[in-house]
Design an enzyme around this catalytic site. Structure first.
Site, PDB file in Angstrom:
ATOM      1  N   PRO A 129       0.897  -1.336  -0.113  1.00 47.75           N
ATOM      2  CG  PRO A 129      -1.016  -1.633   1.516  1.00 47.75           C
ATOM      3  CD  PRO A 129       0.313  -2.251   1.217  1.00 47.75           C
ATOM      4  N   GLY A 143       4.894   1.410  -3.936  1.00 48.35           N
ATOM      5  CA  GLY A 143       4.423   1.027  -5.301  1.00 48.35           C
ATOM      6  C   GLY A 143       5.713   0.853  -6.246  1.00 48.35           C
ATOM      7  CB  SER A 144       6.862   3.980  -8.039  1.00 47.21           C
ATOM      8  OG  SER A 144       5.994   3.901  -9.033  1.00 47.21           O
ATOM      9  CB  THR A 174      -2.556  -9.784 -11.292  1.00 48.64           C
ATOM     10  OG1 THR A 174      -2.463  -8.477 -11.563  1.00 48.64           O
ATOM     11  CG2 THR A 174      -3.422 -10.493 -12.270  1.00 48.64           C
ATOM     12  CD  GLN A 196     -12.854  10.933 -32.080  1.00 46.61           C
ATOM     13  OE1 GLN A 196     -12.787  10.836 -31.022  1.00 46.61           O
ATOM     14  NE2 GLN A 196     -13.481  11.850 -32.534  1.00 46.61           N
ATOM     15  CD  GLU A 221       4.649  -7.172 -14.770  1.00 46.79           C
ATOM     16  OE1 GLU A 221       5.968  -7.280 -15.358  1.00 46.79           O
ATOM     17  OE2 GLU A 221       3.711  -8.081 -14.998  1.00 46.79           O
TER      18      GLU A 221
END
Length: 390
Positions: free
Chosen positions: A136, A139-140, A166, A343, A370
């Site tokens: 939490p 992340g990076s 995942t 579009q 990722e």
């Protein structure tokens, strides 16, 4: 421009075995994946039985050694198979990529005894894997993770929370990165944790704008006990193992992005090839033809970057910079191509009656997972700066 619609992508496959694999995958796509993709994504259903079928068909272990149940296929072949699966349904392509990522640590850094004991079931025994690095609050900045593993006799006891996982809650095994030493990258170790380990649980899946059929959840480890025999690699080696896995995993994400973009182009091309406005086929209008040309060019460029990096990997050469480039370019291209597909199709593209809007929502995720594309730019720049930039 013809009105014949999209044609199958030509594949550069080096062996008859690889060509047979492609034929198998295209048949699975036609029979088992494509007919149900829209309905199952809308309902948020994960195709667990399909993954068992993929496993029994040898498609969950393609880039790994046949000695341990893998497919002995080069990464260049694996990525082209992955592209086909992602084009049919991204939940499936991404799921195969994540499973491969979860197997990477053990296949690359496990002892021969560990690999012989666990890999056959992981690669061809119907199991599904998950990869637990992010948290939490990290992340990076993955090196700041807080999940801790403490030695207790011949075991390790794991406590912490992993985020954005995942297959969280449905995986049969988890590759978990946990802190066994001091702060920073050198205090992290990798573990192979069974999905049914006491103390392991998952939060309800996240509610996402896309990829509704692919569960993403926090995974909680509350006193999870694993024997030292499930430690992968040396103590403190976990972060370098994680980075190695991500280099390969980024190529998987790039291949998925190419597949998704190809599906969007095919959908838009089929639509405009059949539709008439102002008394003329839409394909007669130069502005639309140029859009289609740009979309096709971006897809082909992403595919070429991806496969060029895969060939470096297959030859045992450094490929981390090229993997970051492939992930950056292919996922940004997928976002542009899917937006342009909507579009081109106008109001029809914006409705759930056509898959273009789903492709557009799914493409956004690929720019984040990722390593965000901002992180990819940092990785590329560090490589360009030389050793002192790492």
């Amino acid at each position: 421009m013809t009105d014949h619609g999209p044609q199958p992508v030509e594949r550069r496959l080096p062996t008859e075995e690889a060509r047979d694999l492609l034929a198998l995958v295209r048949e699975l796509v036609r029979r088992e994946i494509a007919p149900h993709a829209a309905e199952e994504e809308e309902a948020g259903r994960f195709p667990r039985e399909l993954f068992r079928l993929l496993s029994s068909s040898g498609l969950l272990g393609l880039p790994y050694a046949g000695e341990f149940g893998g497919g002995d296929q080069p990464y260049e072949v694996y990525l082209q198979i992955l592209e086909e699966l992602a084009a049919a349904r991204l939940t499936v392509g991404l799921g195969v990529s994540v499973h491969s990522l979860a197997c990477h640590a053990l296949a690359g850094y496990g002892t021969k005894e560990q690999r012989a004991e666990h890999l056959p079931a992981m690669l061809g025994g119907g199991l599904l894997g998950a990869y637990c690095l992010s948290e939490p609050q990290s992340g990076s900045d993955a090196a700041s993770l807080r999940t801790r593993a403490v030695r207790d006799g011949g075991d390790w006891v794991l406590d912490g929370t992993k985020a954005w996982i995942t297959h969280g809650g449905i995986a049969d095994f988890y590759t978990v990165l946990a802190r066994t030493g001091g702060e920073g990258a050198r205090g992290i170790t990798a573990f192979l944790v069974p999905g049914d380990a006491p103390g392991l649980s998952a939060a309800p899946p996240e509610r996402k704008m896309g990829m509704k059929g692919s569960p993403t959840a926090q995974v909680h480890l509350d006193g999870v006990r694993v024997p030292d025999a499930r430690r992968v690699g040396d103590e403190g080696q976990g972060f370098s193992i994680a980075l190695s896995a991500l280099d390969s995993g980024r190529l998987g994400i790039a291949a998925c992005a190419v597949g998704l973009a190809q599906a969007a182009l095919d959908e838009a091309l089929a639509f405009v090839s059949q539709r008439r406005q102002f008394g003329r086929p839409l394909t007669d209008f130069q502005g639309l033809r140029f859009m289609l040309a740009d979309m096709a060019t971006q897809i082909e460029a992403g595919r070429s970057l991806c496969l060029a990096a895969a060939r470096l990997r297959d030859e045992g050469l450094p490929f981390a910079r090229q993997a970051a480039m492939a992930k950056l370019f292919a996922t940004d291209a997928a976002m542009r191509v899917t937006t342009d597909a909507v579009q081109l199709m106008g109001g029809y593209g914006y409705t759930a009656d056509f898959p273009a809007e789903r492709y557009m929502r799914e493409a956004k995720m690929l720019q984040i997972v990722e390593g965000t594309n901002q992180i990819q730019r940092m990785v590329i720049a560090r490589h360009l700066a030389g050793p002192e930039g790492h």
